[in-house]
Design an enzyme around this catalytic site. Sequence first.
Site, mmCIF file in Angstrom:
data_model
loop_
_atom_site.group_PDB
_atom_site.id
_atom_site.type_symbol
_atom_site.label_atom_id
_atom_site.label_comp_id
_atom_site.label_asym_id
_atom_site.label_seq_id
_atom_site.Cartn_x
_atom_site.Cartn_y
_atom_site.Cartn_z
ATOM 1 N N TYR A 147 0.862 -1.184 0.000
ATOM 2 C CA TYR A 147 0.000 0.000 0.000
ATOM 3 C C TYR A 147 0.895 1.230 0.000
ATOM 4 O O TYR A 147 1.858 1.296 0.769
ATOM 5 C CB TYR A 147 -0.881 -0.003 1.254
ATOM 6 C CG TYR A 147 -1.735 1.230 1.420
ATOM 7 C CD1 TYR A 147 -2.822 1.480 0.577
ATOM 8 C CD2 TYR A 147 -1.469 2.149 2.440
ATOM 9 C CE1 TYR A 147 -3.615 2.611 0.751
ATOM 10 C CE2 TYR A 147 -2.267 3.283 2.607
ATOM 11 C CZ TYR A 147 -3.330 3.508 1.766
ATOM 12 O OH TYR A 147 -4.112 4.625 1.938
ATOM 13 N N ASP A 242 9.411 2.758 -0.846
ATOM 14 C CA ASP A 242 8.426 3.464 -0.039
ATOM 15 C C ASP A 242 8.727 3.135 1.426
ATOM 16 O O ASP A 242 8.365 2.075 1.933
ATOM 17 C CB ASP A 242 7.012 3.028 -0.432
ATOM 18 C CG ASP A 242 5.956 3.750 0.395
ATOM 19 O OD1 ASP A 242 6.332 4.501 1.312
ATOM 20 O OD2 ASP A 242 4.760 3.556 0.115
ATOM 21 N N LYS A 270 5.063 9.457 8.283
ATOM 22 C CA LYS A 270 4.930 8.968 9.667
ATOM 23 C C LYS A 270 5.969 9.558 10.626
ATOM 24 O O LYS A 270 5.798 10.667 11.112
ATOM 25 C CB LYS A 270 4.932 7.439 9.677
ATOM 26 C CG LYS A 270 3.747 6.871 8.833
ATOM 27 C CD LYS A 270 3.561 5.390 9.020
ATOM 28 C CE LYS A 270 2.588 4.773 8.031
ATOM 29 N NZ LYS A 270 1.175 4.853 8.377
#
Length: 435
Positions: A147, A242, A270
Site C-alpha cells: 500500500y 516506499d 509517519k
Amino acid sequence: MHSTRTDLSAKLYEEARHIIPGGVNSPVRAFGGVSGTPVFIRRAEGAYLFDVNDKKYVDYVGSWGPMIMGHAHPEVVRAVTFAAEKGLSFGAPTEIEIRLAEKIRQHMPSLEQMRMVSSGTEATMTAIRLARGYTKRNKIIKFAGCYHGHVDALLVQAGSGVLTLGVPGSAGVPEAVVQDTLVADFNDLNSVVSLFEKYGNEIAAIIVEPIAGNMNCVLPQVGFLQGLRDVCDRYQSLLIFDEVMTGFRVASGGAQALFNIKPDLTTLGKIIGGGLPVGACGGSQEIMQHLAPVGNVYQAGTLSGNPVAMAAGLATLTLTEQSGFYETLEKTTKKLVSGLAEIARASQIPFQITSMGGMFGFFFLEKLPQKLSEVKQSDVKTFQQFFHAMLDRGIYFAPSAFEAGFVSAAHTDTEIQKTLDAAEEVFKKVLQPPK
Ligand code: PLP
C-alpha cells in the site's frame, strides 16, 4: 464474540456516523476488519491510550507508526509549542525545513535532496510523477499487497485498508489511470523479470515497501531487493523504496540501510513528522532537480514544510539519535514477539510472528507468509477474537489482521509483561485450538 460498547465511544460513534462517512476519517479506524464499535480516544501519554471512558490501553498502533517516542513526549510537545507560538504557517520558506531535511539526509544519504509534503500519499504520488517525468516512460510496477497511500494509480491490489475491507480496488479510479500500473508478487523476482521482459523499455519505476508492512509484516527474502535493484539498473528504470512506514522505524537509515540497497527515490512519512502531517520524497540531486521550480515535473503544497510539523519531526528524529536507541527498541520488540510466540506454541493454535526494529506482525497461520496470496490465508476469525479479548484487557493492537504493529521507546518491560499476561489468558481461555 466481543463486547458491544454501550458507553461513550458507542454514543460518539453514532453521532460521528451522521456527519462523517462511516464515522471515521480513515477507513481502518472504523473496526470494519474486526467488527464492533471503534474506541474513541481522549488522550495519550507514553505507551498508553486513554479512551473517552478513561479506560487505559497499552498502545501498539502508535498512530499507525509515527509515535516512536511514545505519545506526548515532553520534548516533542515543547518543540511544537515553541514553533506554534511563532506562527502556525507562513507559506514562505523557513530555516527549520532545511534542518529537518539535513537531519534526514544525515541518516539516509541516498536522499541528497528532498521535497517535504504533508502525507505519505503525497510523497508516493510525487515519486511516481517524478519517475515518469525523469524517465519519460509511463509504466510502473507495484506489488500485490503493498500500500502506498490512496494515489489513484497505486490503488491496485493494495494492502492496508483496501485489504482489510476485502475490496479489489477502489471505485472512482478510471481504467485509464491504472492501465500503466503493473502488479507483481512480493518476494517473487520472476514475476518482476517477466514484466520487464514484456514491457522493459516502458517501465519508469518499481515502487516497493522494502518490508511489506501493509500486509501485516512480510520481510523480503534474501536477494529479493537486490534483484529489484539489478533489474532496474538493467532497464534504466528507477527503484522507489516506499519507506513511509520503515523509515526511522526499522533502523535510523531505514530498510535501505538494513539491506544495503540504494534506491533511486525514497518516500517517507509517519515518524519524520513525529505525529504531525509530514511526508517527503527524495533521491539524488540529479533526479530531484526535475521537480518544479527547477524542473518541469510540477508539485506543490499550501502547508508543505509547515513549521510546526517540521518542529515535531526534528525533535522526534533528534530523540532517536540517543545512543543505543534502536538496539533498545528492537530488544523490547523482540521480548514481545518471543513472548507471544511462546504462549502460542503452548496453546497449539497456529501462530506466526515476525519483527524488524520497532515493527512487528503476527498471523494466525501455520507458516510465515511471503506474499499476498499466503497472507490472505490468515485465520481472520481467530484474529478477531484475539483482538477483542486483548482490547477488553487493555491492549490495543491494530484493528485488522493485515496491519503491522509498532513498539515505542516508551514501552518498557512493564507494558510488555502486561501484554503477555493478557495474551496468555486469551490463548488459554478464549481461543479454540483447531480440532
Ligand atoms: N506508504 C506506506 C508504506 C504506508 O504505510 C502509508 C500509510 O500507511 C502510506 C504510504 C500513505 O501515507 P499517508 O497515510 O500519510 O498518506
